[in-house]
Design an enzyme around this catalytic site. Sequence first.
Site, PDB file in Angstrom:
ATOM      1  N   LEU A 175       0.800  -1.309   0.113  1.00 18.20           N
ATOM      2  CA  LEU A 175       0.054   0.127   0.022  1.00 18.20           C
ATOM      3  C   LEU A 175       0.771   1.508  -0.053  1.00 18.20           C
ATOM      4  O   LEU A 175       0.524   2.332  -0.369  1.00 18.20           O
ATOM      5  CB  LEU A 175      -0.734  -0.118   1.340  1.00 18.20           C
ATOM      6  N   GLY A 176       2.089   1.349   0.681  1.00 20.96           N
ATOM      7  CA  GLY A 176       2.772   2.454   0.838  1.00 20.96           C
ATOM      8  C   GLY A 176       3.902   2.150   1.596  1.00 20.96           C
ATOM      9  O   GLY A 176       4.119   0.946   2.156  1.00 20.96           O
ATOM     10  N   ASP A 179       2.111  15.702  12.940  1.00 28.05           N
ATOM     11  CA  ASP A 179       2.637  15.513  11.477  1.00 28.05           C
ATOM     12  C   ASP A 179       1.403  15.597  10.605  1.00 28.05           C
ATOM     13  O   ASP A 179       1.124  14.867   9.787  1.00 28.05           O
ATOM     14  CB  ASP A 179       3.194  14.304  11.452  1.00 28.05           C
ATOM     15  N   PHE A 213       9.592   5.069   8.493  1.00 26.90           N
ATOM     16  CA  PHE A 213       9.475   3.847   9.660  1.00 26.90           C
ATOM     17  C   PHE A 213       9.027   2.649   9.472  1.00 26.90           C
ATOM     18  O   PHE A 213       9.104   1.794   9.962  1.00 26.90           O
ATOM     19  CB  PHE A 213       8.623   4.557  10.792  1.00 26.90           C
ATOM     20  N   SER A 214       8.483   2.338   8.240  1.00 23.51           N
ATOM     21  CA  SER A 214       7.775   1.115   7.924  1.00 23.51           C
ATOM     22  C   SER A 214       7.366   1.025   6.288  1.00 23.51           C
ATOM     23  O   SER A 214       7.583   1.908   5.526  1.00 23.51           O
ATOM     24  CB  SER A 214       6.428   1.353   8.606  1.00 23.51           C
ATOM     25  N   THR A 215       6.823  -0.317   6.245  1.00 25.62           N
ATOM     26  CA  THR A 215       6.088  -0.688   4.813  1.00 25.62           C
ATOM     27  C   THR A 215       4.911  -0.764   5.214  1.00 25.62           C
ATOM     28  O   THR A 215       4.581  -1.426   6.405  1.00 25.62           O
ATOM     29  CB  THR A 215       6.931  -1.884   4.186  1.00 25.62           C
TER      30      THR A 215
HETATM   31  P1  ATP Z   1       6.316   8.559   7.429  1.00 19.56           P
HETATM   32  O1  ATP Z   1       7.491   8.641   6.685  1.00 19.56           O
HETATM   33  O2  ATP Z   1       5.242   9.513   6.923  1.00 19.56           O
HETATM   34  O3  ATP Z   1       6.369   9.033   9.112  1.00 19.56           O
HETATM   35  P2  ATP Z   1       5.638   5.984   8.011  1.00 19.56           P
HETATM   36  O4  ATP Z   1       6.498   4.945   8.173  1.00 19.56           O
HETATM   37  O5  ATP Z   1       5.110   6.324   9.613  1.00 19.56           O
HETATM   38  O6  ATP Z   1       5.558   7.214   7.512  1.00 19.56           O
HETATM   39  P3  ATP Z   1       2.620   5.873   7.224  1.00 19.56           P
HETATM   40  O7  ATP Z   1       2.650   7.275   7.108  1.00 19.56           O
HETATM   41  O8  ATP Z   1       1.724   5.157   8.506  1.00 19.56           O
HETATM   42  O9  ATP Z   1       4.146   5.429   7.449  1.00 19.56           O
HETATM   43  O10 ATP Z   1       2.267   4.709   6.072  1.00 19.56           O
HETATM   44  C1  ATP Z   1       2.949   4.762   4.902  1.00 19.56           C
HETATM   45  C2  ATP Z   1       2.155   4.777   3.677  1.00 19.56           C
HETATM   46  O11 ATP Z   1       1.237   3.787   3.470  1.00 19.56           O
HETATM   47  C3  ATP Z   1       1.107   6.167   3.754  1.00 19.56           C
HETATM   48  O12 ATP Z   1       1.386   7.163   3.316  1.00 19.56           O
HETATM   49  C4  ATP Z   1      -0.257   5.279   2.881  1.00 19.56           C
HETATM   50  O13 ATP Z   1       0.176   5.485   1.704  1.00 19.56           O
HETATM   51  C5  ATP Z   1      -0.051   4.016   3.487  1.00 19.56           C
HETATM   52  N1  ATP Z   1      -1.150   3.551   4.458  1.00 19.56           N
HETATM   53  C6  ATP Z   1      -0.715   3.738   5.605  1.00 19.56           C
HETATM   54  N2  ATP Z   1      -1.662   3.332   6.619  1.00 19.56           N
HETATM   55  C7  ATP Z   1      -2.691   3.057   5.821  1.00 19.56           C
HETATM   56  C8  ATP Z   1      -4.068   2.452   5.893  1.00 19.56           C
HETATM   57  N3  ATP Z   1      -4.447   1.999   6.931  1.00 19.56           N
HETATM   58  N4  ATP Z   1      -4.759   2.045   4.773  1.00 19.56           N
HETATM   59  C9  ATP Z   1      -4.040   2.181   3.490  1.00 19.56           C
HETATM   60  N5  ATP Z   1      -3.047   3.002   3.437  1.00 19.56           N
HETATM   61  C10 ATP Z   1      -2.276   2.993   4.531  1.00 19.56           C
HETATM   62 MG    MG Z   2       5.020   8.276  10.321  1.00 19.12          MG
END
Ligand code: ATP
Ligand code: MG
Length: 300
Positions: free
Chosen positions: A21-22, A146, A26-28
């Site tokens: 999904l993205g 954020d 911090f994550s996939t």
């Molecule tokens: P960041 O660098 O923004 O802190 P992160 O590692 O904390 O990133 P998120 O922003 O929570 O990760 O999620 C990364 C991407 O995954 C989001 O931009 C979105 O595209 C997708 N995503 C996250 N949560 C969901 C969800 N519940 N449903 C669908 N897509 C999601």
């Molecule tokens: Mg984040």
Amino acid sequence: GYHPVQIGDSLNRRYQVVSKLGWGFFSTVWLCMDLSGRRVAVKVLKSGAGFAQAGQDEQALLRYSSSPVSRHPSSQRIVQLLDEFKLVGVNGVLCLVLELLGPSLRTWQLCLGNPGLMQPWVKQILTQVLQGLDYLHTRCKIIHTDIKPENILLHPKEHLKEISVKIADLGSSCWVYKHFSEEIQTRQYRSLEVLLGSEYGPPADIWSVACMHIGQIVELLGRIPPEVLHSGKHSAEYFDRRNLRRVDPVRPWRLYDVLVEKYNFLLEEASEFSNFLLHMLDYHTERRATAAQCLQHPWL
Ligand code: ATP
Ligand code: MG
Ligand code: MG
């Protein structure tokens, strides 16, 4: 520190990976099907040194905002935590199972291009984001830190007449009474008090909803009062007594005039909308509109 995940993997013997999904710093995040055929989003957190603590903080904040104790109609405006588990890996890989949401407002903006979203939709989206923030600030005592279009996700609905959005990514959030970092917020959305290194709280989120940069801030909102200007530990980096360092002479252009001259707003619309935004951009954090007050504004 990303954990390798393959399409078709079965995570925790329960969540089958369908597609990606993205991803973020911090994550996939993976689209998965659980044993009952329900589709969910599984956020697989980085587990390398320095990331494990951040993951645990995100888990604690999400548990709290999703818990029945904090239940309130507006809790639906925040992405819900459905389950959690650990995979075998360095430090144990933390996985957060979230309700499945759609693309972000950022993706949507990019697809739409100019002139962007129609005003009635902007109002619906803003109302929902403010409801979510009011819930986080008042009920949960959480500062999101954020707020930006990338972290506002569309909630798929069958009928397209109404829009529904939710606030996602509590990965950098903190408690009103327990901060994890002094440097919060993505730069373009960073509030004046955080740029200057003064105290911050829930008003920082409200600034991000509205937003910009110190040079542009002064052009748009006028001179910063000295008590605010000198309140931060970075103040001296930006200001030399009363003037901005390293920035061309500032050309004032009031928000109302920008709306009329640059964006062709009708005079009455411009005055209501600038009034709405200016309350969210008050230099004094204690005077800045709260999410609940924004929700009462006639412009919405
Ligand atoms: P960041 O660098 O923004 O802190 P992160 O590692 O904390 O990133 P998120 O922003 O929570 O990760 O999620 C990364 C991407 O995954 C989001 O931009 C979105 O595209 C997708 N995503 C996250 N949560 C969901 C969800 N519940 N449903 C669908 N897509 C999601
Ligand atoms: Mg984040
Ligand atoms: Mg994010």
